[in-house]
Scaffold this active site. Structure first.
Site, PDB file in Angstrom:
ATOM      1  N   GLY A  58      -4.601  -4.272  -3.768  1.00  0.00           N
ATOM      2  CA  GLY A  58      -5.572  -3.235  -4.104  1.00  0.00           C
ATOM      3  C   GLY A  58      -4.777  -2.016  -4.509  1.00  0.00           C
ATOM      4  N   HIS A  59      -4.773  -1.712  -5.784  1.00  0.00           N
ATOM      5  CA  HIS A  59      -3.968  -0.600  -6.304  1.00  0.00           C
ATOM      6  C   HIS A  59      -4.891   0.516  -6.785  1.00  0.00           C
ATOM      7  CE1 HIS A  59      -0.382  -3.503  -7.171  1.00  0.00           C
ATOM      8  NE2 HIS A  59      -0.739  -3.470  -5.898  1.00  0.00           N
ATOM      9  N   LYS A 112       1.879   2.051  -5.090  1.00  0.00           N
ATOM     10  CA  LYS A 112       2.452   1.478  -6.315  1.00  0.00           C
ATOM     11  C   LYS A 112       1.554   1.729  -7.528  1.00  0.00           C
ATOM     12  CE  LYS A 112       2.399  -2.513  -4.280  1.00  0.00           C
ATOM     13  NZ  LYS A 112       2.035  -2.088  -2.929  1.00  0.00           N
ATOM     14  N   GLN A 129       1.936  -6.118  -3.156  1.00  0.00           N
ATOM     15  CA  GLN A 129       2.423  -6.272  -1.777  1.00  0.00           C
ATOM     16  C   GLN A 129       3.711  -5.455  -1.578  1.00  0.00           C
ATOM     17  OE1 GLN A 129       1.319  -9.563  -3.444  1.00  0.00           O
ATOM     18  NE2 GLN A 129      -0.570  -8.593  -2.792  1.00  0.00           N
ATOM     19  N   ASP A 166       0.803  -1.224   0.000  1.00  0.00           N
ATOM     20  CA  ASP A 166       0.000   0.000   0.000  1.00  0.00           C
ATOM     21  C   ASP A 166       0.837   1.276   0.000  1.00  0.00           C
ATOM     22  OD1 ASP A 166      -2.239  -1.660   0.125  1.00  0.00           O
ATOM     23  OD2 ASP A 166      -2.195  -1.690   2.311  1.00  0.00           O
TER      24      ASP A 166
HETATM   25  P1  GDP Z   1      -0.778   0.323  -3.539  1.00  0.00           P
HETATM   26  O1  GDP Z   1      -1.377  -0.944  -3.045  1.00  0.00           O
HETATM   27  O2  GDP Z   1       0.686   0.402  -3.267  1.00  0.00           O
HETATM   28  O3  GDP Z   1      -1.073   0.621  -4.977  1.00  0.00           O
HETATM   29  O4  GDP Z   1      -1.450   1.488  -2.673  1.00  0.00           O
HETATM   30  P2  GDP Z   1      -3.023   1.622  -2.302  1.00  0.00           P
HETATM   31  O5  GDP Z   1      -3.753   2.080  -3.492  1.00  0.00           O
HETATM   32  O6  GDP Z   1      -3.497   0.403  -1.613  1.00  0.00           O
HETATM   33  O7  GDP Z   1      -2.962   2.724  -1.173  1.00  0.00           O
HETATM   34  C1  GDP Z   1      -2.469   3.993  -1.412  1.00  0.00           C
HETATM   35  C2  GDP Z   1      -3.574   5.011  -1.112  1.00  0.00           C
HETATM   36  O8  GDP Z   1      -2.998   6.289  -0.987  1.00  0.00           O
HETATM   37  C3  GDP Z   1      -4.581   5.120  -2.234  1.00  0.00           C
HETATM   38  O9  GDP Z   1      -5.826   5.513  -1.708  1.00  0.00           O
HETATM   39  C4  GDP Z   1      -3.991   6.244  -3.096  1.00  0.00           C
HETATM   40  O10 GDP Z   1      -4.945   6.938  -3.872  1.00  0.00           O
HETATM   41  C5  GDP Z   1      -3.447   7.153  -2.030  1.00  0.00           C
HETATM   42  N1  GDP Z   1      -2.287   7.940  -2.404  1.00  0.00           N
HETATM   43  C6  GDP Z   1      -1.225   7.609  -3.198  1.00  0.00           C
HETATM   44  N2  GDP Z   1      -0.309   8.597  -3.202  1.00  0.00           N
HETATM   45  C7  GDP Z   1      -0.797   9.555  -2.377  1.00  0.00           C
HETATM   46  C8  GDP Z   1      -0.293  10.816  -1.926  1.00  0.00           C
HETATM   47  O11 GDP Z   1       0.785  11.257  -2.284  1.00  0.00           O
HETATM   48  N3  GDP Z   1      -1.077  11.520  -1.044  1.00  0.00           N
HETATM   49  C9  GDP Z   1      -2.289  11.063  -0.616  1.00  0.00           C
HETATM   50  N4  GDP Z   1      -2.977  11.812   0.247  1.00  0.00           N
HETATM   51  N5  GDP Z   1      -2.791   9.897  -1.027  1.00  0.00           N
HETATM   52  C10 GDP Z   1      -2.042   9.153  -1.870  1.00  0.00           C
HETATM   53  P1  IMO Z   2      -0.930  -4.184  -2.210  1.00  0.00           P
HETATM   54  O1  IMO Z   2      -0.472  -4.736  -3.539  1.00  0.00           O
HETATM   55  C1  IMO Z   2      -0.972  -4.658   2.129  1.00  0.00           C
HETATM   56  C2  IMO Z   2      -1.013  -8.774   3.661  1.00  0.00           C
HETATM   57  C3  IMO Z   2      -2.258  -9.219   4.398  1.00  0.00           C
HETATM   58  C4  IMO Z   2      -1.636 -10.201   5.387  1.00  0.00           C
HETATM   59  C5  IMO Z   2      -0.543 -10.862   4.573  1.00  0.00           C
HETATM   60  C6  IMO Z   2      -0.931 -12.206   3.973  1.00  0.00           C
HETATM   61  O2  IMO Z   2      -2.223  -3.472  -2.273  1.00  0.00           O
HETATM   62  O3  IMO Z   2       0.164  -3.403  -1.568  1.00  0.00           O
HETATM   63  P2  IMO Z   2      -2.497 -12.884   1.912  1.00  0.00           P
HETATM   64  O4  IMO Z   2      -3.950 -12.641   1.676  1.00  0.00           O
HETATM   65  O5  IMO Z   2      -1.590 -12.329   0.879  1.00  0.00           O
HETATM   66  O6  IMO Z   2      -2.187 -14.334   2.212  1.00  0.00           O
HETATM   67  O7  IMO Z   2      -2.196 -12.096   3.296  1.00  0.00           O
HETATM   68  O8  IMO Z   2      -0.228  -9.959   3.528  1.00  0.00           O
HETATM   69  N1  IMO Z   2      -1.238  -8.229   2.301  1.00  0.00           N
HETATM   70  C7  IMO Z   2      -1.177  -6.928   1.991  1.00  0.00           C
HETATM   71  N2  IMO Z   2      -1.002  -5.846   2.772  1.00  0.00           N
HETATM   72  N3  IMO Z   2      -1.089  -4.509   0.800  1.00  0.00           N
HETATM   73  C8  IMO Z   2      -1.238  -5.585   0.001  1.00  0.00           C
HETATM   74  O9  IMO Z   2      -1.232  -5.509  -1.360  1.00  0.00           O
HETATM   75  C9  IMO Z   2      -1.347  -6.864   0.593  1.00  0.00           C
HETATM   76  N4  IMO Z   2      -1.514  -8.117   0.118  1.00  0.00           N
HETATM   77  C10 IMO Z   2      -1.435  -8.942   1.170  1.00  0.00           C
HETATM   78  O10 IMO Z   2      -2.868  -8.143   5.036  1.00  0.00           O
HETATM   79  O11 IMO Z   2      -1.013  -9.505   6.443  1.00  0.00           O
HETATM   80 MG    MG Z   3      -2.919  -1.609  -1.825  1.00  0.00          MG
END
Ligand code: GDP
Ligand code: IMO
Ligand code: MG
Length: 429
Positions: free
Chosen positions: A40-41, A16, A224, A13
């Site tokens: 979840g991206h 990416k 991840q 998270d």
């Molecule tokens: P990922 O799994 O690495 O793709 O990240 P996620 O999408 O799960 O979580 C990142 C969250 O932060 C999402 O809601 C993005 O829209 C948000 N986000 C990304 N960059 C920024 C930033 O620079 N500032 C803020 N406030 N939100 C951001």
């Molecule tokens: P993105 O790509 C954050 C965590 C789960 C748990 C562990 C194992 O959005 O960054 P799993 O279901 O993979 O067997 O769970 O890994 N986990 C993540 N945490 N971002 C993710 O993906 C994750 N994918 C798995 O919360 O601790």
């Molecule tokens: Mg994510």
């Protein structure tokens, strides 16, 4: 023939998805290399928020081909739902634009049921998985009895394989005292998925390598993060795949000679979802401040599960571990805007273990839970930074924070994000 890799430097998270969307503008192909719909991206474009779980984050670019690579585990029901919701927003998800590796393994309802059953049996020791069937699907892959997407092109073999797979999982579910699954119903469901997904299948390794040989740029999208890596993360509180740079090569079938950039996405503080040690974890008011209340889409609640994320100060020991394991050539620092308004910012610059300073990230969770983080305190800034686009637009203390991180990790920070939107990027460091 460059391969650029974007991966998570922490526990996932890091942002990416938005970085891949940004860098995809200069790529021909974006390819996901590991994980499944545990990811979840988020990609934010104007008022549209795309939450992608399986479809690569380059999909919004009409000229970029997206590939779900061999290292990914695919729940076809989730993939089709995601494709339908993208199509409803006008995104092209035709087989010209989106491709699925024949070698990717499938997640079935039996894998999902086993994930839940195993987590319940772990009780207090639960990993806190996303309950998407990820671990059981990779286990079947490693045990050489997984179902590959290739089966979508062979309907009769698919039906037999699904029956055999469900029968075996039912033995385990029975042992766990869980309800049993109906193999015929699952086989029928999968026959439907096969009809829709067969046109998307690709022999992905030659496809990607040929593109590289022709001089195209391939962007590998990690899921991840480094600390969730099966080998290099906080085992057993990890996922069942390899989010690190090595995972990109195996998960796409590309050799190391093609790699040009290895970009580590790092959040300006640290978060983690699920169980396991977290040396710099914060609680109370400060944690609430970093997490947010859930009123903004970017607040720290899981994109996939909605769970509140655990939060803490930035940990440079983690980022140095990520630099080493992945051979990072650069980092992108995200969510700098969230730190605005905090009078002081603590940054963990190292760990102390049994009274001795250590310069590495311990590989076992028992040792890791005994380390004491050593902090340096940096002055904060009051100003809103969400409109900054060049380093000079940032308050001096924000610039110093970024430069402190780059210097102490030993990797240049090329981009800093100051909001979720495409344009909220500070460039020119
Ligand atoms: P990922 O799994 O690495 O793709 O990240 P996620 O999408 O799960 O979580 C990142 C969250 O932060 C999402 O809601 C993005 O829209 C948000 N986000 C990304 N960059 C920024 C930033 O620079 N500032 C803020 N406030 N939100 C951001
Ligand atoms: P993105 O790509 C954050 C965590 C789960 C748990 C562990 C194992 O959005 O960054 P799993 O279901 O993979 O067997 O769970 O890994 N986990 C993540 N945490 N971002 C993710 O993906 C994750 N994918 C798995 O919360 O601790
Ligand atoms: Mg994510």
């Amino acid at each position: 023939m460059p391969l650029d890799i974007v991966l998570g430097s922490q526990w996932g998270d890091e942002g990416k998805g938005r970085i891949v969307d940004l860098l995809a503008a200069g790529a021909h192909i974006v390819a996901r290399y590991s994980g499944g719909d545990n990811a979840g991206h988020t990609v934010t474009i104007g008022d549209d928020i795309f939450r992608l779980h399986l479809v690569p984050s380059g999909i919004i670019h009409p000229d970029v081909t997206c590939v779900i690579g061999n290292g990914v585990v695919v729940n076809p029901a989730v993939l089709l739902r995601e494709m339908d919701s993208l199509a409803a927003k006008g995104v092209d998800v035709s087989p010209d634009h989106l491709k699925l590796s024949k070698q990717a393994h499938l997640i079935t309802p039996a894998h999902v049921a086993l994930d839940g059953a195993q987590e319940r049996r772990r009780g207090q020791e639960a990993i806190g998985t996303t309950l998407r069937g990820i671990g059981p699907a990779y286990r079947d892959k490693a045990a050489r009895k997984g179902l590959r997407a290739q089966l979508f092109a062979e309907p009769e073999t698919l039906a037999d394989a699904v029956h055999e797979h469900v029968a075996e999982c039912n033995e385990l579910l029975d042992l766990y005292g869980e309800p049993l699954l109906d193999a015929a119903a699952i086989a029928a469901e999968f026959a439907g998925y096969a009809r829709r997904l067969a046109p998307y299948l690709v022999e992905s390794t030659p496809f990607l390598n040929k593109a590289l040989e022709e001089g195209q740029t391939v962007l590998a999208e990690g899921a991840q993060g480094t600390l969730l890596d099966l080998d290099h993360g906080t085992y057993p509180f990890v996922t069942s795949s390899y989010p690190t740079a090595g995972g990109a090569l195996i998960g796409l079938g590309i050799g190391p000679g093609a790699v040009r950039r290895v970009v580590g996405a790092a959040k300006a503080f640290t978060t983690r979802v699920g169980g396991g040690p977290f040396p710099c974890e914060l609680s109370g008011e400060l944690a609430g401040r970093l997490r947010g209340t859930g009123e903004h889409p970017w607040d720290e609640f899981g994109t996939t599960t909605g769970r509140p994320r655990r939060v803490g100060w930035l940990d440079l020991t983690i980022l140095r571990h990520a630099r080493r394991v992945n051979g990072l050539t650069e980092m992108v620092l995200t969510k700098l805007d969230i730190l605005s308004g905090l009078p002081e910012l603590a940054v963990c610059v190292g760990y102390e273990l049994d009274g001795q300073r250590i310069d590495y990230f311990p590989s076992d969770v028992a040792t890791l839970s005994r380390v004491r983080p050593l902090y340096e305190t940096l002055p904060g800034w009051e100003e809103d930074v969400t409109n900054a686009r060049r380093p000079a637009d940032l308050p001096e203390n924000a610039r110093r924070y970024v430069e402190f991180v780059a210097r102490n990790v030993g990797v240049p920070i090329r981009l800093v994000s100051v909001g979720p939107a495409r344009e909220q990027i500070v460039e020119g460091w």
